[in-house]
Design a protein around this motif. Structure first.
Motif, PDB file in Angstrom:
ATOM      1  N   GLU A 141       0.830  -1.204   0.000  1.00 43.01           N
ATOM      2  CA  GLU A 141       0.000   0.000   0.000  1.00 43.01           C
ATOM      3  C   GLU A 141       0.865   1.254   0.000  1.00 43.01           C
ATOM      4  O   GLU A 141       0.561   2.227  -0.708  1.00 43.01           O
ATOM      5  N   LYS A 142       1.931   1.248   0.764  1.00 47.95           N
ATOM      6  CA  LYS A 142       2.811   2.418   0.821  1.00 47.95           C
ATOM      7  C   LYS A 142       3.421   2.714  -0.546  1.00 47.95           C
ATOM      8  O   LYS A 142       3.470   3.866  -0.991  1.00 47.95           O
ATOM      9  N   ILE A 143       3.877   1.660  -1.226  1.00 54.35           N
ATOM     10  CA  ILE A 143       4.478   1.841  -2.556  1.00 54.35           C
ATOM     11  C   ILE A 143       3.426   2.295  -3.556  1.00 54.35           C
ATOM     12  O   ILE A 143       3.650   3.215  -4.346  1.00 54.35           O
ATOM     13  N   ALA A 144       2.256   1.660  -3.526  1.00 51.57           N
ATOM     14  CA  ALA A 144       1.217   1.962  -4.515  1.00 51.57           C
ATOM     15  C   ALA A 144       0.695   3.383  -4.384  1.00 51.57           C
ATOM     16  O   ALA A 144       0.261   3.983  -5.371  1.00 51.57           O
ATOM     17  N   ARG A 145       0.733   3.939  -3.186  1.00 48.76           N
ATOM     18  CA  ARG A 145       0.225   5.297  -2.992  1.00 48.76           C
ATOM     19  C   ARG A 145       1.236   6.359  -3.419  1.00 48.76           C
ATOM     20  O   ARG A 145       0.924   7.547  -3.418  1.00 48.76           O
ATOM     21  N   SER A 146       2.417   5.925  -3.787  1.00 48.04           N
ATOM     22  CA  SER A 146       3.433   6.835  -4.322  1.00 48.04           C
ATOM     23  C   SER A 146       3.614   6.526  -5.802  1.00 48.04           C
ATOM     24  O   SER A 146       4.041   5.426  -6.164  1.00 48.04           O
ATOM     25  N   PHE A 147       3.297   7.481  -6.667  1.00 51.19           N
ATOM     26  CA  PHE A 147       3.445   7.240  -8.107  1.00 51.19           C
ATOM     27  C   PHE A 147       4.886   6.881  -8.447  1.00 51.19           C
ATOM     28  O   PHE A 147       5.151   5.906  -9.158  1.00 51.19           O
ATOM     29  N   ALA A 148       5.836   7.649  -7.917  1.00 54.86           N
ATOM     30  CA  ALA A 148       7.248   7.383  -8.206  1.00 54.86           C
ATOM     31  C   ALA A 148       7.676   6.027  -7.653  1.00 54.86           C
ATOM     32  O   ALA A 148       8.388   5.263  -8.317  1.00 54.86           O
ATOM     33  N   GLY A 149       7.232   5.718  -6.436  1.00 55.58           N
ATOM     34  CA  GLY A 149       7.594   4.435  -5.839  1.00 55.58           C
ATOM     35  C   GLY A 149       7.009   3.263  -6.603  1.00 55.58           C
ATOM     36  O   GLY A 149       7.672   2.233  -6.801  1.00 55.58           O
TER      37      GLY A 149
END
Length: 454
Positions: free
Chosen positions: A431-439
């Motif tokens: 979830e943390k990665i998916a909520r960051s476009f760059a990540g």
């Protein structure tokens, strides 16, 4: 005091004051010119007919088992949608020309009947050599009926369209010429074309402004099991060795992980043509402007694949040297796929593609550098299409009125649950990665080494 039709300086305005619409029409008598209302009727008919045919053509792309057909037909779709756009521009200039255009029940039944062919060869033969040829004649007759001064704007549009329609017929002749050397296929095509011609006659002709349809008078179809449109399993070119994923090593992709992999990745963009054509054929509740934009989007993906495969061949490779990702079944989640394509797949591709240009130039390969140079221009346009149409698509078809940014976030969250790049991560990490476009884009990126040419 003056009446609504009187004027202090103009005599005679009151003559029409007490006339009914029917009486006004009767005053015109039997004239040979086309009045604005006549153009409205003709333009609405041709737009409706062309649009129905173009969507049907899109539905047949997944049923084509030829790479060349899959990458060439969408250009014809784009041309047809541009013709529709031009006709609609003129229609909107006329009184009564802004009303919604919907196919008549007779036309809808006609399209269903002439779409259920037994092969792509049969469908395309009847589509171009019967339907499109008659439609071309309809446009030519319309142009010839126009007055050179009164109707100059319509003539201008038609004289731009007619040569393009003629070139489409010439293209279809070349596309289907192999059929005449196969007696069984030729007989199959002949039976289907006879059925379609009967359907055209039942409709009253493709230029009939008041189409009719009598289901009881329809002869039995010569086809028991239609091959399209929108087949459950898309047909693929037998020359391609297909995977349900991208290659993972040099045995599957000889340029895997190198700068040249950018060229291969361009060539793989044929994989999205079938899913996009399922959308073009099957999506509902979208305005005409969406299909105008989307036809360009599909055509661009064809161009990207063609330029990639052309460059691979120039570099000494061919289709059989690679394994190719592809979708093995009919696309059902139409809205979700459009979101994945524009908000993830294409939106995340710029760093890789733009970043490959200078390395190609430093390896003295400006031809390969042209691929990402062109691709990035198109992908920016496609992401804009996604931003423009996703909220409309989700609202109209899913009752989802969330703003674009929320739809994009939820798309990445959903992909983080399914894609292999996220395996081994906890739900919180995903979830943390998916909520960051760059990540998110960093996580799904290909592993490439631009210091290695091949």
């Amino acid at each position: 005091m003056t009446t609504a039709t009187s004027h202090p300086k103009i005599k005679g305005l009151e003559l029409s004051e007490n006339l009914s619409d029917a009486e006004r029409e009767a005053l015109w008598g039997n004239i040979s010119w086309l009045r604005p209302k006549d153009h409205v009727a003709k333009l609405r008919h041709f737009i409706s007919f062309e649009f129905a045919l173009t969507r049907l053509l899109a539905g047949w792309v997944p049923a084509c088992g030829s790479y060349e057909w899959k990458t060439q037909i969408p250009q014809r779709m784009h041309e047809d949608m541009q013709h529709i756009r031009r006709l609609r521009e003129r229609l909107r200039e006329l009184p009564g020309g802004t009303a919604e255009i919907a196919p008549s029940p007779a036309l809808a039944k006609f399209i269903a009947a002439i779409g259920a062919a037994d092969s792509a060869e049969s469908f395309l033969s009847a589509f171009y050599f019967d339907l499109k040829r008659d439609l071309l004649q309809g446009y030519q007759n319309y142009r010839d009926h126009c007055d050179p001064i009164f109707d100059a704007p319509v003539i201008y549009i038609l004289e731009g369209m007619i040569p393009e329609k003629q070139r489409q017929l010439e293209w279809a002749v070349n596309l289907l010429q192999h059929a005449k050397f196969n007696p069984e296929l030729f007989a199959q095509i002949k039976r289907w074309r006879e059925f379609v011609r009967h359907c055209i006659k039942m409709l009253g002709g493709v230029a009939n402004l008041e189409p009719t349809w009598n289901e009881k008078a329809l002869p039995p179809s010569p086809v028991r099991e239609p091959a399209g449109p929108a087949p459950h399993k898309p047909k693929q070119d037998p020359r391609f060795k297909v995977l349900d994923r991208f290659p993972l090593n040099k045995q599957e992709d000889p340029v895997y992980g190198t700068l040249k992999d950018i060229v291969y990745q361009n060539a793989t963009e044929w994989q999205v043509i079938d899913p996009m054509c399922y959308i073009f054929y099957g999506i509902r509740n979208m305005p005409l402007d969406f299909f105008i934009d989307f036809s360009r989007h599909i055509w661009d993906e064809c161009r990207h694949s063609l330029m990639g495969l052309r460059r691979l061949r120039e570099l000494g490779y061919d289709i059989q040297d690679f394994h190719w990702p592809h979708y093995g079944s009919r696309l059902e989640a139409l809205e979700d796929y459009f979101a994945e394509l524009t908000m993830a797949g294409e939106a995340c591709s710029f760093t890789r593609k733009k970043g490959s240009i200078v390395p190609f130039l430093k390896f003295n390969d400006p031809h390969s550098a042209m691929l990402p140079e062109i691709d990035c221009v198109d992908e920016r346009l496609h992401v804009r299409f996604g931003r423009k149409w996703l909220p409309v698509m989700f609202k109209n078809n899913k009752g989802d009125e969330r703003p674009l940014e929320v739809i994009a976030d939820s798309t990445r969250l959903r992909l983080a649950q399914d894609w292999t790049q996220f395996e081994g991560l906890s739900e919180e990490e995903r979830e943390k990665i998916a909520r960051s476009f760059a990540g998110f884009c960093t996580t799904i990126e290909f592993a490439l080494d631009f210091t290695v040419y091949d």
